[in-house]
Design a protein around this motif. Structure first.
Motif, short mmCIF file in Angstrom:
data_model
loop_
_atom_site.label_atom_id
_atom_site.label_comp_id
_atom_site.label_asym_id
_atom_site.label_seq_id
_atom_site.Cartn_x
_atom_site.Cartn_y
_atom_site.Cartn_z
N THR A 42 -42.33 2.18 48.91
CA THR A 42 -43.60 1.65 49.50
C THR A 42 -43.76 0.50 50.30
N HIS A 43 -44.70 0.32 51.30
CA HIS A 43 -44.97 -0.88 51.90
C HIS A 43 -45.93 -1.65 51.20
N SER A 44 -46.69 -0.94 50.02
CA SER A 44 -47.95 -1.67 49.83
C SER A 44 -47.57 -2.62 48.66
N LEU A 81 -37.97 18.67 55.99
CA LEU A 81 -38.99 17.74 55.63
C LEU A 81 -39.24 16.59 56.71
N ARG A 82 -38.26 16.28 57.25
CA ARG A 82 -38.42 15.13 58.63
C ARG A 82 -39.12 15.77 59.36
N TYR A 83 -39.15 17.10 59.68
CA TYR A 83 -39.56 18.02 60.83
C TYR A 83 -41.16 17.69 60.92
N LYS A 141 -24.84 3.88 60.11
CA LYS A 141 -24.84 3.68 58.76
C LYS A 141 -26.13 3.07 57.93
N VAL A 142 -26.68 3.96 57.05
CA VAL A 142 -27.82 3.66 56.80
C VAL A 142 -28.02 2.99 55.43
N LEU A 143 -27.26 3.64 54.46
CA LEU A 143 -26.78 3.08 53.00
C LEU A 143 -25.60 2.67 52.98
N GLY A 149 -38.63 -2.24 51.74
CA GLY A 149 -38.07 -2.42 52.84
C GLY A 149 -38.74 -2.24 54.18
N PRO A 150 -38.27 -2.58 55.26
CA PRO A 150 -38.98 -2.40 56.44
C PRO A 150 -38.70 -1.03 57.03
N SER A 151 -39.61 -0.70 57.83
CA SER A 151 -39.37 0.80 58.37
C SER A 151 -38.17 0.94 58.94
N GLY A 152 -37.32 2.05 58.75
CA GLY A 152 -36.12 2.40 59.39
C GLY A 152 -34.95 1.84 58.54
N SER A 153 -35.37 1.18 57.37
CA SER A 153 -34.43 0.41 56.39
C SER A 153 -33.64 1.40 55.57
N GLY A 154 -34.25 2.70 55.69
CA GLY A 154 -33.56 3.81 55.01
C GLY A 154 -33.97 4.16 53.68
N LYS A 155 -35.23 3.89 53.32
CA LYS A 155 -35.84 4.23 52.01
C LYS A 155 -36.01 5.59 52.04
N SER A 156 -36.51 6.53 52.94
CA SER A 156 -36.59 7.90 52.73
C SER A 156 -35.30 8.37 52.45
N THR A 157 -34.02 7.74 53.49
CA THR A 157 -32.92 8.55 53.15
C THR A 157 -32.31 8.30 51.62
N LEU A 158 -32.57 7.16 51.04
CA LEU A 158 -32.27 6.93 49.67
C LEU A 158 -33.16 7.97 48.81
N SER A 171 -25.08 8.03 56.23
CA SER A 171 -25.13 7.87 57.62
C SER A 171 -25.45 8.92 58.41
N TYR A 172 -26.04 8.75 59.64
CA TYR A 172 -26.42 9.75 60.58
C TYR A 172 -25.63 9.87 61.75
N GLY A 173 -25.57 11.00 62.41
CA GLY A 173 -24.89 11.08 63.69
C GLY A 173 -23.37 11.34 63.48
N ASP A 196 -42.32 8.98 48.24
CA ASP A 196 -42.02 8.27 49.45
C ASP A 196 -43.34 7.90 50.07
N GLU A 197 -43.46 6.59 50.15
CA GLU A 197 -44.85 6.20 50.58
C GLU A 197 -46.20 6.78 50.33
N PRO A 198 -46.26 7.10 49.14
CA PRO A 198 -47.31 7.98 48.58
C PRO A 198 -48.71 7.49 49.20
N1 LIG Z 1 -31.75 12.99 61.38
C1 LIG Z 1 -31.57 11.71 61.66
N2 LIG Z 1 -30.57 11.46 62.51
C2 LIG Z 1 -30.23 10.27 63.15
N3 LIG Z 1 -30.71 9.14 62.47
C3 LIG Z 1 -31.81 9.18 61.49
C4 LIG Z 1 -32.19 10.62 61.13
N4 LIG Z 1 -33.17 10.41 60.02
C5 LIG Z 1 -33.13 9.08 60.10
N5 LIG Z 1 -32.63 8.17 60.68
C6 LIG Z 1 -32.28 6.99 61.31
O1 LIG Z 1 -31.79 6.45 59.56
C7 LIG Z 1 -32.67 5.22 59.48
C8 LIG Z 1 -33.48 5.49 58.07
O2 LIG Z 1 -34.35 6.29 58.18
P1 LIG Z 1 -35.25 6.57 57.05
O3 LIG Z 1 -36.29 7.64 57.43
O4 LIG Z 1 -34.71 6.73 55.74
O5 LIG Z 1 -36.29 5.04 57.11
P2 LIG Z 1 -37.24 4.49 56.23
O6 LIG Z 1 -36.97 3.41 55.50
O7 LIG Z 1 -37.83 5.52 55.62
O8 LIG Z 1 -38.45 4.28 57.29
P3 LIG Z 1 -39.91 4.36 57.37
O9 LIG Z 1 -40.46 3.21 56.44
O10 LIG Z 1 -40.32 4.60 58.80
O11 LIG Z 1 -40.27 5.58 56.60
C9 LIG Z 1 -33.47 5.10 60.82
O12 LIG Z 1 -32.97 4.09 61.51
C10 LIG Z 1 -33.63 6.39 61.21
O13 LIG Z 1 -33.81 6.27 62.63
#
Ligand SMILES: Nc1ncnc2c1ncn2[C@@H]1O[C@H](COP(=O)(O)OP(=O)(O)OP(=O)(O)O)[C@@H](O)[C@H]1O
Ligand SMILES: [Mg+2]
Lengths: 398, 223
Positions: free
Chosen positions: B199-201, A395-397, B19-21, B38-47, B10-12, B166-168
């Motif tokens: 959402t950012h909205s 999905l991220r792709y 560590k995202v969450l 939450g700001p971009s990159g904070s992990g909303k999508s991950t959650l 976490s990723y990697g 996710d940010e609809p």
């Molecule tokens: N496949 C991955 N490998 C490594 N790091 C990742 C991967 N996917 C996400 N990340 C990192 O995890 C963190 C959280 O990503 P995520 O996409 O959950 O953020 P977000 O809050 O949804 O951001 P946005 O608002 O931009 O959508 C980010 O720092 C991102 O760089």
């Protein structure tokens, strides 16, 4: 229902108006590649096989399937025929044994024509002349020909002298024997007439045996040969008779044809291999293009096995349609060549003057089946790689 | 309805991991609309991916309708996603080769429903989100707002208990965003369905029942 959905997905992934042109082009090219490979193989087999078959049919139509002879070219006569007939009774599959007297002679037809010919006498024959020979003699059925032989030998008060015999006969039919060599030189006539022409009393040049339909001539010939060996050599005779399948006379020809066929098949199979490699890269590309879609499908609850099957189905669709198109194309071309654009051959070189294409059903089946199997195998790679991604990654792709 | 506790993501690789969450807890009750900001990159999508059973968290438990989603077999989990969870993504993520109607039918077809049944459900929903006149168009032929409406229809066609969005509206212009936000709130007001919106909205975030904010891997409720 679910299966139908997976097919629909696979089908639209490889071919849909909504696809990018690149995807459609890649699909079309890989289908074309497979089609060309399959068609090349089938068409090759059609004509190589057709050639071999035409020659074999021509030869067997004019000759009994089993040939019995004295090694070293010794003479035979009616007594030998009787002996072999009784021995052949014990060999399953052999229906009858006949005597053959075949010798060269000089023939003339319409005034001013004269040529050499091979005269073959057998029982139950009517006077039949090969088409090309008839043309040369300018005769039709019902016309008269004269056959002269110098093979008659008489012992007179002056010692042995060669005596010419000239016999006038009415032609019963003119026939296309299927083999150029026979058409331009063979005359078949009743045994009595032949003996008359050659002044041969009871003499034969070879024997022929017929087998019942469904009997393998090679097997029957081996059995008869063994029986002959046991009878003669086992009985203390120095000379015995041998039996070989008639086509074995031309064994080298058939072996050479077979070898050529194998060599060409290998070359053309390589075309198919290249086409399948192309197909596998096409499938990989299509899988990449739809990685995100697969992620979405996973999010909506499609199981990993569904994902796997979609990938396999894509391969099946591309490879299968390629194979079907290739088959259809080869069938049409073989038909068209036979019907509208016959391939002319020089009969004096190749024995037959038109190269017939015979659609090779078994080969076509094997080629299609193996192509499709290989397609499934090459689609397994993208299929497994689709499974190794989590739905989230897909999905991220972007 | 949806309850998650102690989610670590976490990723990697182990030595260079992000560590995202770090231990997120969240409970969403029936009919509740919850926003995560939450700001971009904070992990909303991950959650959302962890809660939606799309990406396995390092640790933690996700209960969807009292079933521990990450304890189930892959097949059962796929079934759970199909029946109980709907997804809306930032980019509509419609299948390009299928018409809007077929896209909306897709979850029903995956569930094994007949295409007539699925088509009538899809049409009802397309009607509801106001794009029935576009039903037989392909996604590439309709506007961003219409695509997102179709994506929302697709997310709710199986009557899921929870919709994860996710940010609809993240990819729409201001006016269209408002329309889509109104649509989501209208659907949310129908009651039995819960929503979790990342959402950012500000508009959307202020209209919901409860808000969470995500920063430095910690999820905290905004009171
Ligand atoms: N496949 C991955 N490998 C490594 N790091 C990742 C991967 N996917 C996400 N990340 C990192 O995890 C963190 C959280 O990503 P995520 O996409 O959950 O953020 P977000 O809050 O949804 O951001 P946005 O608002 O931009 O959508 C980010 O720092 C991102 O760089
Ligand atoms: Mg995000």
């Amino acid at each position: 229902m679910k299966q139908k959905l997976l097919w629909a997905l696979a089908r639209r992934h490889v071919w849909s108006d909504a696809n990018s042109t690149v995807v459609r082009m890649v699909s079309a090219l890989s289908i074309t590649g497979v089609a060309i490979g399959v068609a090349a193989l089938v068409i090759l087999q059609a004509f190589m096989g057709g050639f071999t078959e035409a020659i074999a049919t021509g030869l067997t139509a004019m000759n009994p399937p089993l040939h019995i002879f004295v090694p070293g070219g010794g003479q035979m006569d009616d007594f030998d025929l009787g002996a072999v007939q009784s021995i052949a009774l014990g060999v399953p599959g052999i229906t009858s044994v006949v005597g053959v007297l075949e010798k060269p002679a000089v023939v003339s037809g319409a005034p001013g024509t004269v040529t050499g010919a091979m005269v073959r006498g057998t029982d139950n024959a009517v006077l039949t002349v090969g088409v090309d020979l008839a043309r040369e003699l300018d005769i039709r059925a019902g016309d008269e020909i004269r056959i002269a032989s110098t093979a008659g030998v008489e012992i007179s008060g002056m010692g042995r002298v060669l005596v010419d015999t000239i016999v006038a006969l009415v032609v019963d039919s003119v026939r296309d024997f299927g083999i150029e060599e026979y058409n331009c030189s063979l005359i078949v006539l009743p045994m009595n007439t032949a003996r008359n022409i050659f002044r041969a009393h009871g003499e034969l040049t070879s024997l022929g045996a017929y087998v019942s339909s469904g009997t393998d001539p090679v097997m029957a010939s081996e059995m008869l040969n063994t029986a002959l060996y046991e009878e003669y050599v086992g009985g203390g005779w120095p000379v015995y008779m041998s039996c070989i399948p008639f086509l074995a006379f031309h064994g080298n020809l058939f072996k050479a044809l077979g070898l050529e066929r194998i060599a060409m098949t290998i070359v053309l199979a390589l075309i198919t291999v290249v086409a399948l490699l192309n197909l596998s890269s096409a499938l990989t590309m299509i899988a990449m293009e739809h990685r995100r879609d697969i992620g979405v499908m996973r999010a909506m609850g499609l199981s990993p096995s569904g994902v796997f099957r979609i990938s396999i189905f894509r391969g099946f669709l591309l490879g299968g349609s390629g194979a079907v198109i290739g088959l259809a194309f080869s069938w049409i071309s073989i038909f068209a060549v036979n019907r509208f654009f016959p391939i002319k051959l020089d009969g004096s070189v190749y024995w037959i003057d038109v190269l017939p294409g015979v659609f090779p059903v078994t080969t076509a089946f094997i080629v299609t089946l193996s192509t499709i199997l290989v397609c499934l195998a090459v689609s397994a790679f993208p299929a497994f790689s689709a499974l190794t991604h989590s739905p989230s990654e897909a999905l991220r792709y972007e | 309805m949806l309850a998650a506790s102690g989610i670590y993501c976490s990723y990697g690789s182990a030595d260079a991991s992000i560590k995202v969450l770090r231990g997120a807890d969240i409970t969403i009750k029936v009919g509740e609309v919850v926003a995560v900001t939450g700001p971009s990159g904070s992990g909303k999508s991950t959650l959302l991916h962890a809660l939606g059973l799309l990406e396995r968290p390092d640790r933690g438990k996700v209960l969807v309708c009292d079933e521990d989603g990450w304890e189930l077999s892959t097949r059962k989990r796929a079934e759970l996603r199909n029946r109980k969870i709907g997804f809306v993504f930032q980019f509509h993520h419609l299948l390009e080769e299928f018409t809007l109607r077929e896209n909306v039918m897709m979850p029903c077809l995956i569930a094994g429903e007949s295409s007539e049944e699925a088509a009538s459900k899809a049409d009802r929903l397309l009607e509801k989100v106001g794009i029935i006149h576009r039903a037989s168009h392909f996604p590439s032929r309709v506007s961003g707002g219409e695509k997102q409406r179709a994506a929302i229809a697709r997310a709710i066609v199986m009557k899921p208990d929870i919709v994860l969005a996710d940010e609809p509206t993240g990819n729409l212009d201001a006016d269209t965003s408002v329309e889509v936000e109104n649509l989501i709130m209208k659907l949310a007001d129908e009651g039995s369905r819960s929503f979790l919106l990342a959402t950012h909205s500000q508009d959307l975030a202020s209209a919901v029942h409860r808000r969470f904010s995500l920063s430095s891997g910690v999820l905290s409720e905004v009171l």
